[in-house]
Design a protein around this motif. Structure first.
Motif, PDB file in Angstrom:
ATOM      1  N   GLY A  59      -7.541 -16.530 -18.687  1.00  0.00           N
ATOM      2  CA  GLY A  59      -6.855 -17.556 -17.668  1.00  0.00           C
ATOM      3  C   GLY A  59      -7.348 -16.423 -16.848  1.00  0.00           C
TER       4      GLY A  59
ATOM      5  N   GLU B 101      -6.468 -21.268 -19.827  1.00  0.00           N
ATOM      6  CA  GLU B 101      -7.257 -22.693 -20.327  1.00  0.00           C
ATOM      7  C   GLU B 101      -7.216 -22.518 -21.860  1.00  0.00           C
ATOM      8  OE1 GLU B 101     -10.936 -22.275 -19.378  1.00  0.00           O
ATOM      9  OE2 GLU B 101     -10.957 -22.678 -17.034  1.00  0.00           O
TER      10      GLU B 101
ATOM     11  N   ARG C  45      -0.553 -22.585 -19.297  1.00  0.00           N
ATOM     12  CA  ARG C  45      -1.333 -23.962 -18.470  1.00  0.00           C
ATOM     13  C   ARG C  45      -0.787 -24.433 -17.041  1.00  0.00           C
ATOM     14  NH1 ARG C  45      -0.854 -27.171 -24.064  1.00  0.00           N
ATOM     15  NH2 ARG C  45      -2.726 -27.123 -25.011  1.00  0.00           N
ATOM     16  N   GLU C  46       0.459 -24.152 -16.568  1.00  0.00           N
ATOM     17  CA  GLU C  46       0.554 -24.313 -15.330  1.00  0.00           C
ATOM     18  C   GLU C  46       0.009 -23.111 -14.358  1.00  0.00           C
ATOM     19  OE1 GLU C  46       4.614 -25.490 -13.723  1.00  0.00           O
ATOM     20  OE2 GLU C  46       5.134 -27.015 -14.993  1.00  0.00           O
TER      21      GLU C  46
ATOM     22  N   ALA D  29      -2.792 -23.503 -28.465  1.00  0.00           N
ATOM     23  CA  ALA D  29      -1.334 -24.072 -28.012  1.00  0.00           C
ATOM     24  C   ALA D  29      -1.123 -23.327 -29.720  1.00  0.00           C
ATOM     25  CB  ALA D  29      -1.223 -25.085 -27.155  1.00  0.00           C
TER      26      ALA D  29
ATOM     27  N   THR E 277       3.772 -24.426 -21.556  1.00  0.00           N
ATOM     28  CA  THR E 277       3.304 -25.349 -20.193  1.00  0.00           C
ATOM     29  C   THR E 277       3.189 -24.504 -19.369  1.00  0.00           C
ATOM     30  OG1 THR E 277       4.804 -26.983 -21.638  1.00  0.00           O
ATOM     31  CG2 THR E 277       4.435 -27.376 -19.067  1.00  0.00           C
TER      32      THR E 277
ATOM     33  N   ASP F  97      -3.011 -22.217 -15.446  1.00  0.00           N
ATOM     34  CA  ASP F  97      -4.534 -22.109 -15.042  1.00  0.00           C
ATOM     35  C   ASP F  97      -5.204 -21.358 -17.023  1.00  0.00           C
ATOM     36  OD1 ASP F  97      -4.268 -23.706 -13.312  1.00  0.00           O
ATOM     37  OD2 ASP F  97      -4.832 -22.184 -11.862  1.00  0.00           O
TER      38      ASP F  97
END
Lengths: 161, 79
Positions: free
Chosen positions: A88, A67, A62-63, A73, A59, A65
Motif C-alpha cells: 500500500g 492492494e 482497501r480505501e 483479505a 474495507t 489503497d
C-alpha cells in the motif's frame, strides 16, 4: 516508498473511524504518538480480532489503497495473529495478539487518545516489548521506561499519580 | 544507556538521565506533526521488505520466521 507521514496516520484515523475499525497504535509508533522522541520505521496497529472488525479493517485498508487480493483479505478475515502489509502507500504491521497483552478490551480500557489517534497506554507498550524480548526491544526499553517516568511525573493521561 | 539509580542504591524510583530528560522536554514542545517528521524514517530492511504481504497464524510462528530468515543485525531475534 518513503517514511510514514503524519497525513498518512490521519488517513488511517479518519478511514478507520468511518468504517468503525477498533484498533490502537502500539509499539514504538504508539510511544511516539505519546511524545516519545525516537526513531522507527514501522507503524504498528493492535487490531481487535472479531469477524465484524476484521471485515471493517479490510474495507478500510482497501480505501487506504492497500492492494489486497482476495486471498490476502481472506487471511485477515480468518484471524491471523500477525499481518505485515507492504502493498500500500505505507508499510503497516497489524498485530492481533501482541505479546504481553491478554485481551484487546483490556488495552482499550487503558488506551489514550492523542489528537483523535487511539494509542495503547505506555505501560502496555512497554509490557509488550518486555514480553517479546527481541534484541531491538531490549535496546529501546531503558529509554522507554525513562520516558514513562517522565510522563508520569507530568501526570500524563492514565497515570495514577 | 541504562536509567540511573539513586546514589544510595536504595530507591527503585527511576532517575532519568539528563540527556534523555532534555530530549523528552524538547519533544514535548514540538507539535505532533513535527514529532512524526523526526521519528519516522525509511531504510531498506533485507528480506523483511522483499514481500508485499505476509501473514502468520501465531506470534510464535512470526518470531520463529524472523529468527530463521532475517539477518541478526536487524535485531528481530529474541534474546
Amino acid at each position: 516508498m518513503g517514511a510514514f507521514e503524519y497525513r498518512q496516520a490521519e488517513e488511517i484515523r479518519d478511514v478507520f473511524r468511518k468504517n468503525g475499525v477498533r484498533y490502537l497504535f502500539i509499539g514504538k509508533s504508539g510511544a511516539i504518538l505519546l511524545g516519545f522522541p525516537d526513531t522507527t520505521q514501522d507503524a504498528d496497529l493492535f487490531v481487535e480480532r472479531s469477524p465484524e472488525n476484521c471485515q471493517a479493517l479490510v474495507t478500510g485498508l482497501r480505501e487506504l489503497d492497500f492492494e489486497l487480493t482476495e486471498d490476502q483479505a481472506s487471511e485477515i478475515l480468518r484471524g491471523k495473529d500477525f499481518v505485515q502489509l507492504k502493498n500500500g502507500p505505507f508499510d503497516l504491521d497489524l498485530v492481533f495478539a501482541p505479546d504481553g497483552i491478554e485481551r484487546f478490551d483490556d488495552a482499550w480500557q487503558r488506551h489514550i487518545e492523542v489528537e483523535g489517534f487511539p494509542v495503547c497506554h505506555l505501560e502496555d507498550i512497554i509490557a509488550s516489548k518486555e514480553a517479546t524480548n527481541r534484541q531491538k526491544d531490549r535496546e529501546s526499553l531503558p529509554r522507554l521506561k525513562s520516558f514513562l517516568a517522565y510522563w508520569q511525573q507530568l501526570g500524563g493521561p492514565g497515570t495514577s499519580d | 544507556m541504562p536509567a540511573k539509580t539513586h546514589p544510595d542504591g536504595r530507591s527503585a524510583e527511576p532517575v532519568i538521565p539528563d540527556d534523555w530528560l532534555a530530549e523528552f522536554e524538547s519533544a514535548a514542545q514540538r507539535p505532533l506533526k513535527t514529532r512524526f517528521r523526526y521519528a519516522f524514517i525509511k531504510t531498506y530492511k533485507p528480506v523483511l521488505d522483499d514481500a508485499p504481504f505476509r501473514a502468520f497464524d501465531t506470534m510464535e510462528s512470526y518470531r520463529h520466521w524472523c529468527e530463521e530468515n532475517l539477518p541478526d543485525w536487524l535485531g528481530y531475534g529474541r534474546v
